[in-house]
Design a protein around this motif. Sequence first.
Motif, PDB file in Angstrom:
ATOM      1  N   ILE A  29     -21.238 -26.814   1.815  1.00  8.81           N
ATOM      2  CA  ILE A  29     -21.529 -28.146   1.449  1.00  8.81           C
ATOM      3  C   ILE A  29     -22.446 -28.356   0.071  1.00  8.81           C
ATOM      4  O   ILE A  29     -22.520 -29.328  -0.578  1.00  8.81           O
ATOM      5  CB  ILE A  29     -22.092 -28.955   2.305  1.00  8.81           C
ATOM      6  CG1 ILE A  29     -22.149 -30.453   2.449  1.00  8.81           C
ATOM      7  CG2 ILE A  29     -23.620 -28.631   2.591  1.00  8.81           C
ATOM      8  CD1 ILE A  29     -22.306 -31.380   3.581  1.00  8.81           C
ATOM      9  N   SER A 150     -24.016 -28.171   7.962  1.00  8.21           N
ATOM     10  CA  SER A 150     -23.797 -29.192   7.327  1.00  8.21           C
ATOM     11  C   SER A 150     -24.757 -30.425   6.982  1.00  8.21           C
ATOM     12  O   SER A 150     -25.235 -30.935   5.926  1.00  8.21           O
ATOM     13  CB  SER A 150     -22.452 -29.752   7.571  1.00  8.21           C
ATOM     14  OG  SER A 150     -21.379 -28.831   7.602  1.00  8.21           O
ATOM     15  N   GLN A 308     -13.673 -31.542   2.806  1.00  6.21           N
ATOM     16  CA  GLN A 308     -14.876 -31.607   1.850  1.00  6.21           C
ATOM     17  C   GLN A 308     -14.825 -31.783   0.295  1.00  6.21           C
ATOM     18  O   GLN A 308     -15.376 -32.609  -0.274  1.00  6.21           O
ATOM     19  CB  GLN A 308     -15.703 -30.060   2.278  1.00  6.21           C
ATOM     20  CG  GLN A 308     -16.459 -29.906   3.644  1.00  6.21           C
ATOM     21  CD  GLN A 308     -17.503 -28.667   3.571  1.00  6.21           C
ATOM     22  OE1 GLN A 308     -17.690 -28.236   2.604  1.00  6.21           O
ATOM     23  NE2 GLN A 308     -17.624 -28.629   4.743  1.00  6.21           N
ATOM     24  N   THR A 322     -20.961 -36.852   2.595  1.00  2.59           N
ATOM     25  CA  THR A 322     -19.932 -36.225   2.906  1.00  2.59           C
ATOM     26  C   THR A 322     -20.384 -35.685   4.570  1.00  2.59           C
ATOM     27  O   THR A 322     -19.435 -35.581   5.221  1.00  2.59           O
ATOM     28  CB  THR A 322     -19.849 -34.932   2.138  1.00  2.59           C
ATOM     29  OG1 THR A 322     -19.505 -35.547   0.464  1.00  2.59           O
ATOM     30  CG2 THR A 322     -18.661 -34.229   2.566  1.00  2.59           C
TER      31      THR A 322
END
Length: 537
Positions: A29, A150, A308, A322
């Motif tokens: 991420i 994440s 992603q 996200t």
Amino acid sequence: MSRWQLIGIVATCTLSMILNIANSTAVAIALPTIGRDINIPEYRLQWVVSAYSLSSGCLLLFFGRIADLYGRKLCFNLGIIFMAVFALGCGFAQDEITIDILRGLQGIGGAACIPAAIGILAHAFPPSKARSVAFATFGAGAPVGGAIGSLIGGVLTQLTRPTWRSTFFFTAGLGGLCLIGSFLTIPKDHPSQEADRRIDWLGAFLVTAALTLIIFVLSDGTIAPQGWRTPYIIALIIIGVVFLGLYIAWQYYLERIQDSGRGDASRWTPPPLMRISIWGRDHGRLAVMLCIAFLEWCGFLSWQFWAQLYYQNYENYTPVLTMVRFIPMFITGVLCNVVVALVVGRIPGVILIVFGTALTSVASLLFANIIPSATYWAFGFPAAVVSVFGADFVFSSGTLFVAKVCLPHEQSVGGALFQTLTQLGTSFGLAISTIVYNSTLSKASLQRGVVVNINGTNAPRSAQLVAYKDAMWTGFAFGIAGSVLAAIFLRNIGIIGHRKGPKPDSTSETTALDGSGAPGTSETHSEKRREGQEPHT
């Protein structure tokens, strides 16, 4: 061991899985931020993730054998130390080469601790409902690790001054906590009782070299100067396949020597790193389970990777926004493992596996038909919910099945084999879907009068959308292939878990000595003969 010590063992092993997965998702991420900060082109950003998968995937079998021979706790602790120390190093990296090398070294820790953790759990819990709960909890470490990686990774990357570097400092702290848990709960190792404790160094070299070359080619083939036609890509894939063939032939030869009783006749014939016959356990169903794990991770990780990128590069969302869109995936992942713990001893394993792999493919199907103007609840939310069913059902059921059919002294090797196939599936799925994405992006852009550059940054948005959808169709195909394979070949797999511990049987021996000389985790000999699992003597 006391109940509290057993709980501590499960918690520590689960934390190692959380750490292993967080080392990938937290970095994934943060990739756009890492690329901007230390000037890594987008088409080479995947190596920050792939370097970890490369080393961890290639060394799993070797460290699985080391753990079975020289101590699972020792191997586990060394793996955690590697992950923590090199996570700190990554946090201070200043250029692309440094962070790629450190990520590769960090992956060695994952290769050492995860097979050892599976062996520790299999040894601590004999076949029983407690074993099902322990392995389901261990499997829950994957979605929890994904969530922690994440969520925390996105927050730290966006809101802290060191940005992406904070994620590596955080995972180093998790490693320290896991190491403390190991010292407090996991019992000390006992010497292996195997008569021949030599290591097959030639086999270790062949399989490590083969997997390294193959995974490198899968990761680098799409970004090489001439793509898959680049001379060194062609040469390396040929060498990798040859090495893999030599490894299989060498292991088969060593196994035949050992079974003939002539293993001690020569210093050049140690026990094989992996007995080839292990693939044929339970009438070949173990081989099918490993192939399904490979296909499932091809589809699941492809969906996660491209979803992603879709959110950040197409929709231009921040890392935190996200991350928020993936929260349902992590919650569902934990719930899936609770379901596995409750039902794995009651319903046939094929139902879990077919149902799970089919639902994971639905996530890719939703994104393959996504409408950008539609609300998140129409496509993104249901995809996030169903995406993890396959990964969690296959992981929990698969590791339980491996522990069930492998002999006590090869539990870590069996777990390593399962993990190796998932790592290979990750690299293969990303490589194939990237080929599809790049090919579609070039064709769709050319149809609109644009010749895309090497980074693909000048491609029209409409062409990007078509490319993302085609990459998702690829992930859908992987998931459906796994479902069909399970439905055809695992119909008679039966119930994988256990409702309660095995009852004493006066006609059969219910315990076996594992590699540490303690009561092992094998089924009764009568059960093994009935299921076709009894090894040759």
